[in-house]
Write a protein that holds these residues in place. Structure first.
Motif, PDB file in Angstrom:
ATOM      1  N   PHE A   1      -7.328  24.130 -28.436  1.00 39.16           N
ATOM      2  CA  PHE A   1      -7.790  23.119 -27.478  1.00 39.16           C
ATOM      3  C   PHE A   1      -6.901  23.093 -26.234  1.00 39.16           C
ATOM      4  O   PHE A   1      -7.344  22.702 -25.162  1.00 39.16           O
ATOM      5  CB  PHE A   1      -7.824  21.727 -28.135  1.00 39.16           C
ATOM      6  CG  PHE A   1      -6.466  21.105 -28.329  1.00 39.16           C
ATOM      7  CD1 PHE A   1      -5.913  20.304 -27.351  1.00 39.16           C
ATOM      8  CD2 PHE A   1      -5.747  21.344 -29.491  1.00 39.16           C
ATOM      9  CE1 PHE A   1      -4.657  19.731 -27.528  1.00 39.16           C
ATOM     10  CE2 PHE A   1      -4.496  20.776 -29.675  1.00 39.16           C
ATOM     11  CZ  PHE A   1      -3.957  19.970 -28.688  1.00 39.16           C
ATOM     12  N   LEU A   2      -5.647  23.525 -26.381  1.00 44.82           N
ATOM     13  CA  LEU A   2      -4.742  23.537 -25.237  1.00 44.82           C
ATOM     14  C   LEU A   2      -5.215  24.496 -24.144  1.00 44.82           C
ATOM     15  O   LEU A   2      -4.918  24.306 -22.974  1.00 44.82           O
ATOM     16  CB  LEU A   2      -3.331  23.954 -25.676  1.00 44.82           C
ATOM     17  CG  LEU A   2      -2.577  22.981 -26.569  1.00 44.82           C
ATOM     18  CD1 LEU A   2      -1.294  23.618 -27.063  1.00 44.82           C
ATOM     19  CD2 LEU A   2      -2.301  21.685 -25.839  1.00 44.82           C
TER      20      LEU A   2
ATOM     21  N   PRO B   1      -8.276  20.513 -17.614  1.00 44.76           N
ATOM     22  CA  PRO B   1      -7.339  19.374 -17.624  1.00 44.76           C
ATOM     23  C   PRO B   1      -8.007  18.028 -17.399  1.00 44.76           C
ATOM     24  O   PRO B   1      -7.547  17.024 -17.900  1.00 44.76           O
ATOM     25  CB  PRO B   1      -6.391  19.703 -16.471  1.00 44.76           C
ATOM     26  CG  PRO B   1      -6.476  21.167 -16.314  1.00 44.76           C
ATOM     27  CD  PRO B   1      -7.877  21.542 -16.715  1.00 44.76           C
ATOM     28  N   THR B   2      -9.124  17.981 -16.691  1.00 43.92           N
ATOM     29  CA  THR B   2      -9.787  16.693 -16.466  1.00 43.92           C
ATOM     30  C   THR B   2     -10.314  16.121 -17.775  1.00 43.92           C
ATOM     31  O   THR B   2     -10.303  14.918 -17.969  1.00 43.92           O
ATOM     32  CB  THR B   2     -10.930  16.831 -15.460  1.00 43.92           C
ATOM     33  OG1 THR B   2     -11.827  17.848 -15.917  1.00 43.92           O
ATOM     34  CG2 THR B   2     -10.413  17.187 -14.081  1.00 43.92           C
TER      35      THR B   2
ATOM     36  N   LYS C   1      -6.545  11.394 -26.935  1.00 46.36           N
ATOM     37  CA  LYS C   1      -6.351  11.586 -28.367  1.00 46.36           C
ATOM     38  C   LYS C   1      -6.380  13.075 -28.724  1.00 46.36           C
ATOM     39  O   LYS C   1      -5.705  13.528 -29.619  1.00 46.36           O
ATOM     40  CB  LYS C   1      -7.445  10.832 -29.122  1.00 46.36           C
ATOM     41  CG  LYS C   1      -7.201  10.709 -30.594  1.00 46.36           C
ATOM     42  CD  LYS C   1      -8.256   9.842 -31.224  1.00 46.36           C
ATOM     43  CE  LYS C   1      -7.906   9.528 -32.645  1.00 46.36           C
ATOM     44  NZ  LYS C   1      -8.894   8.669 -33.266  1.00 46.36           N
ATOM     45  N   LYS C   2      -7.154  13.847 -27.997  1.00 43.10           N
ATOM     46  CA  LYS C   2      -7.285  15.256 -28.305  1.00 43.10           C
ATOM     47  C   LYS C   2      -6.012  16.048 -27.983  1.00 43.10           C
ATOM     48  O   LYS C   2      -5.817  17.143 -28.450  1.00 43.10           O
ATOM     49  CB  LYS C   2      -8.463  15.850 -27.537  1.00 43.10           C
ATOM     50  CG  LYS C   2      -9.086  17.002 -28.244  1.00 43.10           C
ATOM     51  CD  LYS C   2     -10.467  17.246 -27.764  1.00 43.10           C
ATOM     52  CE  LYS C   2     -11.126  18.195 -28.736  1.00 43.10           C
ATOM     53  NZ  LYS C   2     -12.334  18.743 -28.240  1.00 43.10           N
ATOM     54  N   LEU C   3      -5.146  15.487 -27.170  1.00 40.68           N
ATOM     55  CA  LEU C   3      -3.873  16.137 -26.863  1.00 40.68           C
ATOM     56  C   LEU C   3      -2.911  16.069 -28.043  1.00 40.68           C
ATOM     57  O   LEU C   3      -1.870  16.699 -28.026  1.00 40.68           O
ATOM     58  CB  LEU C   3      -3.216  15.484 -25.639  1.00 40.68           C
ATOM     59  CG  LEU C   3      -3.814  15.851 -24.304  1.00 40.68           C
ATOM     60  CD1 LEU C   3      -3.210  14.994 -23.210  1.00 40.68           C
ATOM     61  CD2 LEU C   3      -3.599  17.305 -23.999  1.00 40.68           C
ATOM     62  N   GLN C   4      -3.235  15.287 -29.037  1.00 40.08           N
ATOM     63  CA  GLN C   4      -2.445  15.139 -30.258  1.00 40.08           C
ATOM     64  C   GLN C   4      -0.998  14.755 -29.954  1.00 40.08           C
ATOM     65  O   GLN C   4      -0.061  15.294 -30.513  1.00 40.08           O
ATOM     66  CB  GLN C   4      -2.523  16.405 -31.097  1.00 40.08           C
ATOM     67  CG  GLN C   4      -3.931  16.703 -31.546  1.00 40.08           C
ATOM     68  CD  GLN C   4      -4.005  17.824 -32.551  1.00 40.08           C
ATOM     69  OE1 GLN C   4      -3.037  18.154 -33.199  1.00 40.08           O
ATOM     70  NE2 GLN C   4      -5.177  18.389 -32.694  1.00 40.08           N
TER      71      GLN C   4
ATOM     72  N   LYS D   1       1.581  25.943 -20.048  1.00 43.34           N
ATOM     73  CA  LYS D   1       0.555  26.919 -19.698  1.00 43.34           C
ATOM     74  C   LYS D   1       0.843  27.681 -18.410  1.00 43.34           C
ATOM     75  O   LYS D   1       0.465  28.832 -18.282  1.00 43.34           O
ATOM     76  CB  LYS D   1      -0.806  26.232 -19.584  1.00 43.34           C
ATOM     77  CG  LYS D   1      -1.358  25.802 -20.929  1.00 43.34           C
ATOM     78  CD  LYS D   1      -2.566  24.926 -20.818  1.00 43.34           C
ATOM     79  CE  LYS D   1      -3.689  25.499 -20.031  1.00 43.34           C
ATOM     80  NZ  LYS D   1      -4.905  24.681 -20.083  1.00 43.34           N
ATOM     81  N   SER D   2       1.495  27.065 -17.458  1.00 44.40           N
ATOM     82  CA  SER D   2       1.619  27.748 -16.176  1.00 44.40           C
ATOM     83  C   SER D   2       3.042  27.863 -15.657  1.00 44.40           C
ATOM     84  O   SER D   2       3.528  28.945 -15.391  1.00 44.40           O
ATOM     85  CB  SER D   2       0.743  27.052 -15.138  1.00 44.40           C
ATOM     86  OG  SER D   2       1.136  25.701 -14.994  1.00 44.40           O
ATOM     87  N   ASN D   3       3.733  26.768 -15.514  1.00 40.61           N
ATOM     88  CA  ASN D   3       5.015  26.779 -14.812  1.00 40.61           C
ATOM     89  C   ASN D   3       6.184  27.233 -15.672  1.00 40.61           C
ATOM     90  O   ASN D   3       7.092  27.884 -15.190  1.00 40.61           O
ATOM     91  CB  ASN D   3       5.329  25.388 -14.256  1.00 40.61           C
ATOM     92  CG  ASN D   3       4.245  24.885 -13.338  1.00 40.61           C
ATOM     93  OD1 ASN D   3       3.487  25.671 -12.784  1.00 40.61           O
ATOM     94  ND2 ASN D   3       4.171  23.581 -13.168  1.00 40.61           N
TER      95      ASN D   3
END
Length: 124
Positions: free
Chosen positions: A61-62, A67-68, A75-78, A89-91
């Protein structure tokens, strides 16, 4: 005497070469079972494949959602913050201060990577 010595060395060399070739061909004939995960990754054991698939299902899911949608469904970010996910993911983390300030987020990520709570249907 020299012919006997030469013959003996030749015979030992021939036997050793034959044994080496027999060993090589017998090893190449045995096929190792390979287990393939849902994303195509391969593993030599079923357990390693199952653990990978379990973690993959917990973490995909990550990378699959925009991101929106993370902001709409916290909740899905756990438990992981949106900023932490974006940084992974990027920086990346360019200095020790960035790592230290995200210590709690890393602990939550470690909990996500734990396979001890893997359900039995992954163990089969």
């Amino acid at each position: 005497m020299s012919n006997l010595y030469f013959g003996l060395v030749f015979l030992v060399g021939l036997v050793a070469t034959g044994l080496l070739l027999a060993f090589i061909f017998s090893r190449s004939g045995t096929s190792k079972e390979v287990f393939q995960a849902i994303d195509g990754s391969t593993f030599s054991t079923k357990k390693a494949c199952n653990e990978y698939e379990f973690l993959y299902s917990k973490l995909r899911f990550l990378y699959e959602e925009a991101p929106t949608s993370y902001q709409r469904d916290k909740k899905k970010l756990q438990g992981l913050s949106l900023g932490f996910v974006k940084q992974i993911k990027s920086n990346g983390f360019k200095d020790p201060n960035a790592l230290i300030s995200n210590k709690e987020q890393f602990k939550k990520l470690v909990e996500l990577l734990d396979v001890s709570d893997m359900p039995n249907d992954y163990l089969e």
